[in-house]
Design a protein around this motif. Structure first.
Motif, PDB file in Angstrom:
ATOM      1  N   ARG A 124       0.785  -1.252   0.121  1.00 54.44           N
ATOM      2  CA  ARG A 124       0.026  -0.057   0.076  1.00 54.44           C
ATOM      3  C   ARG A 124       0.941   1.217  -0.008  1.00 54.44           C
ATOM      4  NH1 ARG A 124      -3.405   0.437   4.839  1.00 54.44           N
ATOM      5  NH2 ARG A 124      -2.242   2.253   5.587  1.00 54.44           N
ATOM      6  N   LEU A 125       1.936   1.319   0.512  1.00 55.84           N
ATOM      7  CA  LEU A 125       3.040   2.458   0.701  1.00 55.84           C
ATOM      8  C   LEU A 125       3.429   2.598  -0.646  1.00 55.84           C
ATOM      9  CD1 LEU A 125       4.990   1.683   4.063  1.00 55.84           C
ATOM     10  CD2 LEU A 125       3.235   3.596   3.792  1.00 55.84           C
ATOM     11  N   ILE A 126       3.909   1.483  -1.356  1.00 53.91           N
ATOM     12  CA  ILE A 126       4.383   1.638  -2.823  1.00 53.91           C
ATOM     13  C   ILE A 126       3.210   2.239  -3.783  1.00 53.91           C
ATOM     14  CG2 ILE A 126       4.994   0.495  -4.733  1.00 53.91           C
ATOM     15  CD1 ILE A 126       6.193  -1.650  -2.775  1.00 53.91           C
ATOM     16  N   ALA A 127       1.941   1.833  -3.488  1.00 53.74           N
ATOM     17  CA  ALA A 127       0.844   2.318  -4.505  1.00 53.74           C
ATOM     18  C   ALA A 127       0.446   3.530  -4.213  1.00 53.74           C
ATOM     19  CB  ALA A 127      -0.320   1.271  -4.163  1.00 53.74           C
ATOM     20  N   GLU A 128       0.759   3.988  -2.980  1.00 56.66           N
ATOM     21  CA  GLU A 128       0.183   5.540  -2.677  1.00 56.66           C
ATOM     22  C   GLU A 128       1.557   6.410  -2.973  1.00 56.66           C
ATOM     23  OE1 GLU A 128      -1.238   5.328   1.322  1.00 56.66           O
ATOM     24  OE2 GLU A 128      -3.266   4.365   0.635  1.00 56.66           O
ATOM     25  N   ARG A 129       2.942   5.911  -3.078  1.00 55.93           N
ATOM     26  CA  ARG A 129       4.008   6.490  -3.264  1.00 55.93           C
ATOM     27  C   ARG A 129       4.443   7.141  -2.020  1.00 55.93           C
ATOM     28  NH1 ARG A 129       4.211   3.943  -7.572  1.00 55.93           N
ATOM     29  NH2 ARG A 129       4.363   4.603  -9.553  1.00 55.93           N
ATOM     30  N   ARG A 130       4.153   6.707  -1.032  1.00 60.14           N
ATOM     31  CA  ARG A 130       4.343   7.242   0.461  1.00 60.14           C
ATOM     32  C   ARG A 130       5.787   6.881   0.991  1.00 60.14           C
ATOM     33  NH1 ARG A 130      -0.250   5.087   4.074  1.00 60.14           N
ATOM     34  NH2 ARG A 130       1.225   5.980   5.697  1.00 60.14           N
ATOM     35  N   VAL A 131       6.499   6.109   0.461  1.00 53.78           N
ATOM     36  CA  VAL A 131       7.957   5.694   0.446  1.00 53.78           C
ATOM     37  C   VAL A 131       8.753   5.611  -0.677  1.00 53.78           C
ATOM     38  CG1 VAL A 131       7.230   3.148   0.627  1.00 53.78           C
ATOM     39  CG2 VAL A 131       9.313   4.269   1.923  1.00 53.78           C
ATOM     40  N   ALA A 132      10.021   5.874  -0.568  1.00 47.84           N
ATOM     41  CA  ALA A 132      10.735   5.736  -1.690  1.00 47.84           C
ATOM     42  C   ALA A 132      11.147   4.434  -1.917  1.00 47.84           C
ATOM     43  CB  ALA A 132      12.091   6.459  -1.362  1.00 47.84           C
ATOM     44  N   PHE A 133      11.201   4.001  -3.138  1.00 50.90           N
ATOM     45  CA  PHE A 133      11.675   2.659  -3.713  1.00 50.90           C
ATOM     46  C   PHE A 133      12.496   2.466  -4.821  1.00 50.90           C
ATOM     47  CE2 PHE A 133       7.432   3.194  -5.125  1.00 50.90           C
ATOM     48  CZ  PHE A 133       7.127   2.787  -6.526  1.00 50.90           C
ATOM     49  N   SER A 166      18.220   2.819   4.175  1.00 49.51           N
ATOM     50  CA  SER A 166      18.076   4.077   4.984  1.00 49.51           C
ATOM     51  C   SER A 166      16.865   4.946   4.516  1.00 49.51           C
ATOM     52  CB  SER A 166      19.387   5.225   4.041  1.00 49.51           C
ATOM     53  OG  SER A 166      19.284   5.035   2.598  1.00 49.51           O
ATOM     54  N   ASP A 167      16.245   4.498   3.208  1.00 47.95           N
ATOM     55  CA  ASP A 167      15.100   5.202   2.675  1.00 47.95           C
ATOM     56  C   ASP A 167      13.820   4.828   3.800  1.00 47.95           C
ATOM     57  OD1 ASP A 167      15.904   6.535   0.775  1.00 47.95           O
ATOM     58  OD2 ASP A 167      15.414   4.905  -0.527  1.00 47.95           O
ATOM     59  N   LEU A 168      13.995   3.384   4.417  1.00 47.70           N
ATOM     60  CA  LEU A 168      12.931   2.960   5.191  1.00 47.70           C
ATOM     61  C   LEU A 168      13.203   3.684   6.366  1.00 47.70           C
ATOM     62  CD1 LEU A 168      12.756  -0.876   4.549  1.00 47.70           C
ATOM     63  CD2 LEU A 168      11.338   0.843   3.722  1.00 47.70           C
ATOM     64  N   ASP A 169      14.601   4.001   7.006  1.00 48.94           N
ATOM     65  CA  ASP A 169      14.705   4.736   8.053  1.00 48.94           C
ATOM     66  C   ASP A 169      14.142   6.033   8.116  1.00 48.94           C
ATOM     67  OD1 ASP A 169      15.800   2.188   9.330  1.00 48.94           O
ATOM     68  OD2 ASP A 169      17.706   2.969   8.890  1.00 48.94           O
ATOM     69  N   SER A 170      14.573   6.757   6.911  1.00 49.14           N
ATOM     70  CA  SER A 170      13.806   7.958   6.837  1.00 49.14           C
ATOM     71  C   SER A 170      12.357   7.948   6.765  1.00 49.14           C
ATOM     72  CB  SER A 170      14.354   8.707   5.415  1.00 49.14           C
ATOM     73  OG  SER A 170      15.648   8.550   5.459  1.00 49.14           O
ATOM     74  N   TYR A 171      11.686   7.090   6.273  1.00 51.97           N
ATOM     75  CA  TYR A 171      10.242   7.069   6.475  1.00 51.97           C
ATOM     76  C   TYR A 171       9.605   6.891   7.806  1.00 51.97           C
ATOM     77  CZ  TYR A 171       5.575   5.232   5.989  1.00 51.97           C
ATOM     78  OH  TYR A 171       4.218   4.895   6.201  1.00 51.97           O
ATOM     79  N   VAL A 172      10.400   6.092   8.586  1.00 53.28           N
ATOM     80  CA  VAL A 172      10.023   6.050   9.832  1.00 53.28           C
ATOM     81  C   VAL A 172      10.444   7.170  10.829  1.00 53.28           C
ATOM     82  CG1 VAL A 172      10.776   4.619  12.334  1.00 53.28           C
ATOM     83  CG2 VAL A 172      10.377   3.223   9.878  1.00 53.28           C
ATOM     84  N   ALA A 173      11.453   7.802  10.676  1.00 55.77           N
ATOM     85  CA  ALA A 173      11.788   9.134  11.268  1.00 55.77           C
ATOM     86  C   ALA A 173      10.784  10.227  10.980  1.00 55.77           C
ATOM     87  CB  ALA A 173      13.139   9.495  10.859  1.00 55.77           C
ATOM     88  N   ALA A 174      10.435  10.303   9.704  1.00 55.95           N
ATOM     89  CA  ALA A 174       9.382  11.269   9.182  1.00 55.95           C
ATOM     90  C   ALA A 174       8.022  11.313  10.083  1.00 55.95           C
ATOM     91  CB  ALA A 174       9.073  11.299   7.886  1.00 55.95           C
ATOM     92  N   GLY A 175       7.733  10.065  10.532  1.00 60.13           N
ATOM     93  CA  GLY A 175       6.515   9.822  11.215  1.00 60.13           C
ATOM     94  C   GLY A 175       6.600   9.966  12.745  1.00 60.13           C
ATOM     95  N   ARG A 176       7.734  10.401  13.240  1.00 63.87           N
ATOM     96  CA  ARG A 176       8.035  10.459  14.576  1.00 63.87           C
ATOM     97  C   ARG A 176       7.147  11.401  15.248  1.00 63.87           C
ATOM     98  NH1 ARG A 176      11.782   9.507  18.906  1.00 63.87           N
ATOM     99  NH2 ARG A 176      11.919  11.008  19.989  1.00 63.87           N
TER     100      ARG A 176
END
Length: 72
Positions: free
Chosen positions: A24-33, A45-55
């Motif tokens: 779903r994150l891919i389909a909604e383009r909410r995370v870099a891949f 590092s992209d997954l870590d950035s995604y998690v940090a942005a939601g802090r």
């Protein structure tokens, strides 16, 4: 420095979520891949950035009282 890439199931394990949520994150383009042909890969590092942005930072009681000072 080498960048480590994870597949969709590995990314789900890394984030402790379901594969469906990652898709779903891919389909909604909410995370870099990265797309390699038909394969989708995530840089750690992209997954870590995604998690940090939601802090969300914790709030103290005094912060709440200060923000409500002009209310009512």
């Amino acid at each position: 420095m080498t960048t480590r890439f994870l597949s969709v199931p590995e990314a789900a394990d890394y984030l402790n979520t379901s594969v469906r949520f990652i898709r779903r994150l891919i389909a909604e383009r909410r995370v870099a891949f990265h797309k390699l042909g038909k394969h989708i890969r995530f840089a750690v590092s992209d997954l870590d950035s995604y998690v940090a942005a939601g802090r969300v930072e914790p709030v103290s009681v005094s912060d709440v009282w200060l923000s409500m000072k002009g209310v009512a």
